[in-house]
Design an enzyme around this catalytic site. Structure first.
Site, mmCIF file in Angstrom:
data_model
loop_
_atom_site.group_PDB
_atom_site.id
_atom_site.type_symbol
_atom_site.label_atom_id
_atom_site.label_comp_id
_atom_site.label_asym_id
_atom_site.label_seq_id
_atom_site.Cartn_x
_atom_site.Cartn_y
_atom_site.Cartn_z
ATOM 1 N N ARG A 34 0.789 -1.230 0.000
ATOM 2 C CA ARG A 34 0.000 0.000 0.000
ATOM 3 C C ARG A 34 0.824 1.285 0.000
ATOM 4 O O ARG A 34 0.625 2.146 -0.835
ATOM 5 C CB ARG A 34 -0.945 0.028 1.221
ATOM 6 C CG ARG A 34 -1.942 -1.098 1.247
ATOM 7 C CD ARG A 34 -3.033 -0.803 2.269
ATOM 8 N NE ARG A 34 -3.831 -1.972 2.556
ATOM 9 C CZ ARG A 34 -4.874 -1.974 3.373
ATOM 10 N NH1 ARG A 34 -5.231 -0.877 3.996
ATOM 11 N NH2 ARG A 34 -5.559 -3.077 3.588
ATOM 12 N N HIS A 80 -7.738 -4.020 -6.476
ATOM 13 C CA HIS A 80 -7.423 -3.262 -5.256
ATOM 14 C C HIS A 80 -8.654 -3.171 -4.349
ATOM 15 O O HIS A 80 -9.328 -2.141 -4.316
ATOM 16 C CB HIS A 80 -6.948 -1.858 -5.635
ATOM 17 C CG HIS A 80 -6.279 -1.129 -4.503
ATOM 18 N ND1 HIS A 80 -4.968 -1.337 -4.134
ATOM 19 C CD2 HIS A 80 -6.739 -0.194 -3.641
ATOM 20 C CE1 HIS A 80 -4.654 -0.562 -3.124
ATOM 21 N NE2 HIS A 80 -5.721 0.142 -2.804
ATOM 22 N N TYR A 117 -19.195 12.075 -11.652
ATOM 23 C CA TYR A 117 -19.305 13.299 -12.453
ATOM 24 C C TYR A 117 -18.071 13.566 -13.300
ATOM 25 O O TYR A 117 -18.137 14.349 -14.243
ATOM 26 C CB TYR A 117 -19.535 14.503 -11.538
ATOM 27 C CG TYR A 117 -20.800 14.434 -10.731
ATOM 28 C CD1 TYR A 117 -20.763 14.479 -9.331
ATOM 29 C CD2 TYR A 117 -22.041 14.297 -11.358
ATOM 30 C CE1 TYR A 117 -21.916 14.405 -8.587
ATOM 31 C CE2 TYR A 117 -23.204 14.219 -10.615
ATOM 32 C CZ TYR A 117 -23.141 14.271 -9.230
ATOM 33 O OH TYR A 117 -24.287 14.188 -8.490
#
Length: 845
Positions: A34, A80, A117
């Site tokens: 990570r 992921h 969006y």
């Protein structure tokens, strides 16, 4: 039998070993999977997965955009499974890898729009990281559920770790690598390739320092050299500010570029705070004239103002000048290593050489296979009539293949290619094209064999490809590096976020701030909070939490108030007791002892009052807004009668009940609103009547029907229901708290519930955590039981909650509370007062 068999599979092992191994496994998982980038492609796993998923989706720079939600869903579902916040985030890069369309945030710190969006596709430079990934250039591994394969590392034609930098926090380690200019990094790679024995100084002739996407300046080269030589360095960043002349002898400072990773809106707020606090009186106006053409922050000065002096103040007090703490830590085949610049470049060069080798072997095998087929086809064309006769005379395809192999000495692959050949290939033109293709393949094979057989040739290929990348994506340096001079460099505040810090105050008046994560570590380990064992006759007397961008109001026993910014407190480790509070307050008189420090975030908060208590039992309330104009010499905070002194000051919302306690074990409880709100110079009214020689030791503010915990300095304690303390009119002598006369003086009283945990601190700095439910529930007239073992010669000086469960019920704002592993007892600067805001030292002298 099944039960017995099941029991046989249970293995007994010490919990310390299990915890150690489990935590190490978790730590390595965070480090490798990570938080840290790979030294070869400069990417964290999540970013690598994003780019690979976009590559698989065909989101190339020359194609249309797709919704970001498509990418997020693909990455989460395939590679992921760690939450979408890690996948969909705005990481500002020197050379952006994702081409976004829509609102992806701003320099003002605004967050991006929701991913439903916005739209995205790969940026052109990102294709250089993914180039030839299908040609077995890198290893692949199973994804999280074993259904798919994902790349361990990307081929990475660009030296991405240095070019775009990286930052991340793992377990016990972190990385913070600044971005650089592509042309300069490529030149350094070339230098290293040509001269492997070159020094860091040789590389720095090509790579002078970081190049931030926001431009600005780097002040001094020492931090850069430290980073390049040892892997760590402090790089001072400064905004680009120009001076513009105005009519009437006035001038203005215009900020056109900011230090890397700073917020324009935060800087504006800092400048406004400076002017409001009287630290930048020469500033007349502040305007944000930024538009789509670029940043323009205007600081207009008063007539006759010294622009240089103002600018130095701004550099010192705002993020117009800040520090980048570089830590060049990256993963080398899964192992975290702190690297100098030469080793980072060498790892990149080695990776690219390996990619060229693997790609060349892949292409060689493919070219040799195609050559083999073309040679077979040409052999068939030379004897086409016989080939046709053999095919027509065969029963089936296998027989035809076998006869062709026997007749012309072909392989099975060549025979199958002849059988698959279309009639259109029999023309003379097609035969000519096959011969040309054969010559081309032979040249390619010779070139690939030359590359694989020569280290020099491999390096040459790497540099040629890197040069092509530089031609396509290289640009001019944006950040200017200034030589470090005494005149230019002022004291620089670190880029400290507005966050909680723990402030400790010793009996001798030494104060410091401790980062919250370090404080948690010390409390959980049971160590002395501030290493006070080193200093004879000194011990921790006050602990509270404050905001780094807030204020501390210092009240004296003589009724004065002095102002101190939290950022001005020294940040020290456990072995230091800090700096004298009086040295930080030049207007304070050591003869007028400071008795209370109150953390406040907003001096103009309208719904807050300060509650004052004197040793003689006088109380008063004053609006916090009366202290909204800080002065370097301080202000009068309260009137004090002869022979009396201010004992404590706490912050309140005005909705509590006040409980005062005397040292001899008496308490009085009354409504806070019974105390009038008065001006700063007022003396207040009587809160508690005292006998001859009597003294009030402190107060707490009650807001819940909870238990009141009282603790004496010898470690005896008890919980008493708040309802056992009758409400009275202020001014009375109160009721008994203990059995009277037979126990040590009371040092603390807290409002607790069974869900709370209390922390007891001794004069020697020893910390003991005690669950509130383990403390006996007893009446007012009892002495209590032993709850803390106090060593001989030691005594308790502070007791406070470590879990505030009642804030929501109190109606007070709930600030970002630290994890329950740490000191969640102390509220932030918007404390509701009493033991919550300051952990009142009730009776500790």
């Amino acid at each position: 039998m099944a039960t017995a068999h099941h029991r046989e599979r249970i293995l007994s092992r010490p919990i310390e070993e299990e915890m150690r191994e489990s935590f190490l496994d978790y730590s390595m998982s965070v480090i490798v999977q990570r938080a840290l980038p790979d030294v070869r492609d400069g990417l964290k796993p999540v970013h690598r997965r994003i780019l690979y998923a976009m590559h698989e989706l065909g989101l190339q720079p020359d194609r249309g955009y797709k919704k970001s939600a498509t990418v997020v869903g693909d990455v989460l579902g395939k590679y992921h499974p760690h939450g979408d916040s890690a996948v969909y985030e705005d990481f500002s890069l020197r050379y952006p890898l994702v081409d976004g369309q829509g609102n992806f945030g701003s320099i003002d710190g605004d967050s991006a729009a929701a991913y439903r969006y916005t739209e995205a596709r790969l940026a052109s430079v990102a294709t250089q990281l993914l180039e030839e990934i299908e040609q077995e250039t890198v290893d692949f591994t199973d994804n999280f559920d074993g259904r798919l394969q994902e790349p361990v590392v990307l081929p990475g034609r660009i030296p991405n770790l240095l070019v775009n930098g990286s930052s991340g926090i793992a377990v016990g380690m972190s990385t913070n690598i600044p971005p650089h200019n592509l042309r300069e990094v490529a030149a350094a790679v070339k230098q290293l390739a040509i001269d492997p024995d070159c020094t860091v100084d040789d590389l720095m002739r090509h790579l002078p320092g970081p190049d931030f996407p926001t431009g600005g300046f780097i002040v001094g080269r020492e931090g850069i050299e430290d980073m390049y030589r040892g892997g760590r360095g402090r790089i001072v960043m400064r905004a680009r500010v120009v001076k513009e002349a105005l009519r009437g002898g006035k001038s203005q400072l215009v900020v056109t570029e900011l230090p890397y990773a700073t917020s324009k809106s935060k800087i504006i707020n800092q400048i406004v705070d400076l002017t409001r606090k009287g630290r930048a009186d020469e500033i007349a106006d502040l305007r944000d004239e930024s538009d789509r053409d670029g940043l323009r922050l205007v600081v207009e000065l008063k007539r006759g103002a010294d622009a240089g002096k103002v600018l130095k103040t701004l550099y010192k007090r705002t993020y117009l000048q800040t520090t980048f703490g570089a830590i060049m830590l990256a993963l080398d085949h899964g192992q975290p290593r702190e690297l100098d610049v030469k080793r980072i470049l060498q790892f990149y060069l080695d990776h690219r050489i390996e990619v060229v080798q693997r790609r060349s072997r892949f292409q060689l095998e493919k070219a040799e296979a195609e050559r083999h087929v073309v040679e077979g086809l040409l052999a068939a064309l030379d004897h086409i009539d016989e080939v046709i006769r053999i095919i027509r005379g065969s029963r089936d395809r296998p027989e035809a293949s076998e006869k062709l192999q026997d007749r012309f000495g072909l392989s099975e692959i060549q025979a199958d290619a002849i059988l698959n050949m279309r009639l259109g290939k029999l023309t003379r033109l097609e035969a000519g094209e096959l011969k040309a293709r054969l010559e081309e393949l032979r040249a390619t094979i010779a070139e690939l064999r030359e590359i694989l057989g020569s280290d020099e040739r491999q390096i040459e290929v790497v540099l040629e490809e890197l040069n092509d990348v530089v031609k396509a994506h290289g640009d001019e340096r944006r950040t200017v590096i200034l030589d470090d001079t005494t005149e230019e460099v002022q004291e620089v505040h670190e880029g400290v976020a507005d966050e909680d810090v723990v402030v400790t105050v010793s009996h001798e008046g030494f104060v410091k701030r401790i980062p919250m994560h370090l404080y948690r570590r010390r409390v959980s380990s049971g160590k002395a909070l501030a290493g006070m064992e080193k200093f004879e006759d000194d011990y921790i007397e006050q602990i509270f939490v404050a905001r780094t961008q807030g204020w501390i109001l210092a009240f004296t026993e003589g009724g004065h108030c002095h102002f101190l910014q939290v950022l001005e407190l020294p940040e020290s480790g456990r072995a230091s007791r800090g700096q004298s509070i009086y040295s930080l307050l030049p207007g304070a008189d050591r003869k007028d002892r400071i008795v209370a420090l109150v953390p406040v975030e907003d001096l103009e908060a309208e719904d807050r009052v300060l509650v004052f208590l004197s040793e003689g039992g006088q109380v008063k309330r004053t609006a916090l807004g009366d202290f909204s104009n800080p002065r370097s010499a301080g202000v009068i905070a309260a009137g004090v009668q002869d022979g009396d002194r201010i004992l404590n000051v706490v912050l309140s919302d005005g909705k509590a009940e006040v409980m005062l306690l005397s040292r001899d074990g008496r308490a009085i409880r009354f409504n806070e609103r019974d105390v009038p709100v008065q001006g700063r110079t007022a003396r207040g009214v009587r809160g508690m009547g005292l006998g001859k020689g009597g003294a009030v030791v402190g107060m707490l503010l009650l807001r819940r029907e909870a238990g009141v915990l009282t603790v004496s300095e010898d470690g005896l304690g008890k919980r008493t229901p708040a309802s056992d303390f009758p409400r009275q009119k202020r001014g009375g002598q109160g009721t008994l708290v203990g059995s009277g006369g037979s126990h040590a003086p009371i040092v603390a009283a807290l409002e607790v519930t069974e869900a709370d945990e209390v922390m007891a601190i001794s004069a020697g700095g020893t910390v003991t955590r005690v669950p509130a439910r383990s403390i006996p529930l007893q009446g007012r007239r009892t002495s209590g039981k032993r709850i803390v073992e106090v060593k001989k010669g030691d005594r308790l000086v502070k007791v406070t909650r470590t879990a505030d469960r009642g804030r929501q019920k109190s109606g007070m704002p709930d600030p970002d509370t630290p994890d329950t592993d740490g000191p969640t007892n102390v509220s932030g600067p918007e404390s509701d007062g009493g033991e919550e805001g300051q952990l009142d030292l009730l009776g500790a002298e």
